[in-house]
Scaffold this active site. Structure first.
Site, PDB file in Angstrom:
ATOM      1  CD  GLU A  21       5.218  -4.785   4.834  1.00  0.00           C
ATOM      2  OE1 GLU A  21       3.873  -4.844   3.723  1.00  0.00           O
ATOM      3  OE2 GLU A  21       6.261  -5.232   4.422  1.00  0.00           O
ATOM      4  CG  HIS A  43       0.023  -7.861   2.671  1.00  0.00           C
ATOM      5  ND1 HIS A  43       0.470  -8.228   3.301  1.00  0.00           N
ATOM      6  CD2 HIS A  43       0.439  -5.996   2.129  1.00  0.00           C
ATOM      7  CE1 HIS A  43       1.715  -7.654   3.922  1.00  0.00           C
ATOM      8  NE2 HIS A  43       1.937  -6.694   2.668  1.00  0.00           N
ATOM      9  CG  ASP A  83      -0.041   1.035   2.112  1.00  0.00           C
ATOM     10  OD1 ASP A  83       0.023   1.927   3.112  1.00  0.00           O
ATOM     11  OD2 ASP A  83       1.014   0.109   1.787  1.00  0.00           O
ATOM     12  CB  ILE A  84      -3.244   4.270   6.426  1.00  0.00           C
ATOM     13  CG1 ILE A  84      -2.001   2.958   6.483  1.00  0.00           C
ATOM     14  CG2 ILE A  84      -3.852   3.610   6.587  1.00  0.00           C
ATOM     15  CD1 ILE A  84      -1.972   3.226   8.697  1.00  0.00           C
ATOM     16  CG  HIS A 111       2.054  -3.720  -1.255  1.00  0.00           C
ATOM     17  ND1 HIS A 111       2.064  -2.605  -0.202  1.00  0.00           N
ATOM     18  CD2 HIS A 111       2.890  -4.158  -0.781  1.00  0.00           C
ATOM     19  CE1 HIS A 111       2.219  -3.086   0.082  1.00  0.00           C
ATOM     20  NE2 HIS A 111       2.813  -4.003   0.559  1.00  0.00           N
TER      21      HIS A 111
END
Length: 134
Positions: free
Chosen positions: A89, A94, A29-30, A96
């Protein structure tokens, strides 16, 4: 139109890959909550709600996530690897995976880490190397 995550999985947008197989892709994750915060996505299904996935994709996603979480725990000093599925978002399922020292580390409202490109590369390589050992 392809989602940003589909473009990442196809290599059209750069990412810090930590693991990949035929059906799933894992990358850092950026805007991480912790060093090693990783996202897991299905490569061929863009549905934005995890419970819309067909059974094969759903089960494969969790099997892949388990292996990646094992690699994260081996690469990043942490007590546990936490899991969150929000999906608000980006309209692409996805998961995490977040290295945790406390439960509070999984608070998405807290300030995100700002890491350098070298830090991202080092973390991604560490997790990738652990994943390859499994």
């Amino acid at each position: 139109m392809a989602t940003i995550f589909t473009k990442i999985a196809k290599g059209e947008i750069p990412s810090y890959k930590v693991a990949e197989n035929e059906d799933f892709y894992a990358f850092l994750d950026i805007a991480p909550l912790a060093k090693g915060h990783t996202l897991i996505i299905p490569k061929h299904v863009e549905d934005d709600y995890i419970f819309h996935l067909d059974d094969k994709t759903y089960e494969g996603l969790w099997k892949f996530a388990k292996k990646v979480a094992t690699a994260i725990k081996a690469a990043i000093p942490c007590k546990r690897v936490g899991v969150a599925v929000l999906g608000m978002e980006v309209p692409h399922t996805h998961v995490h995976l977040v290295p945790l020292q406390t439960e509070g580390d999984l608070n998405f409202k807290k300030e995100k880490l700002k890491l350098s490109e070298d830090e991202f590369k080092e973390i991604a390589n560490s997790i990738f190397n652990e994943y390859e050992k499994l």
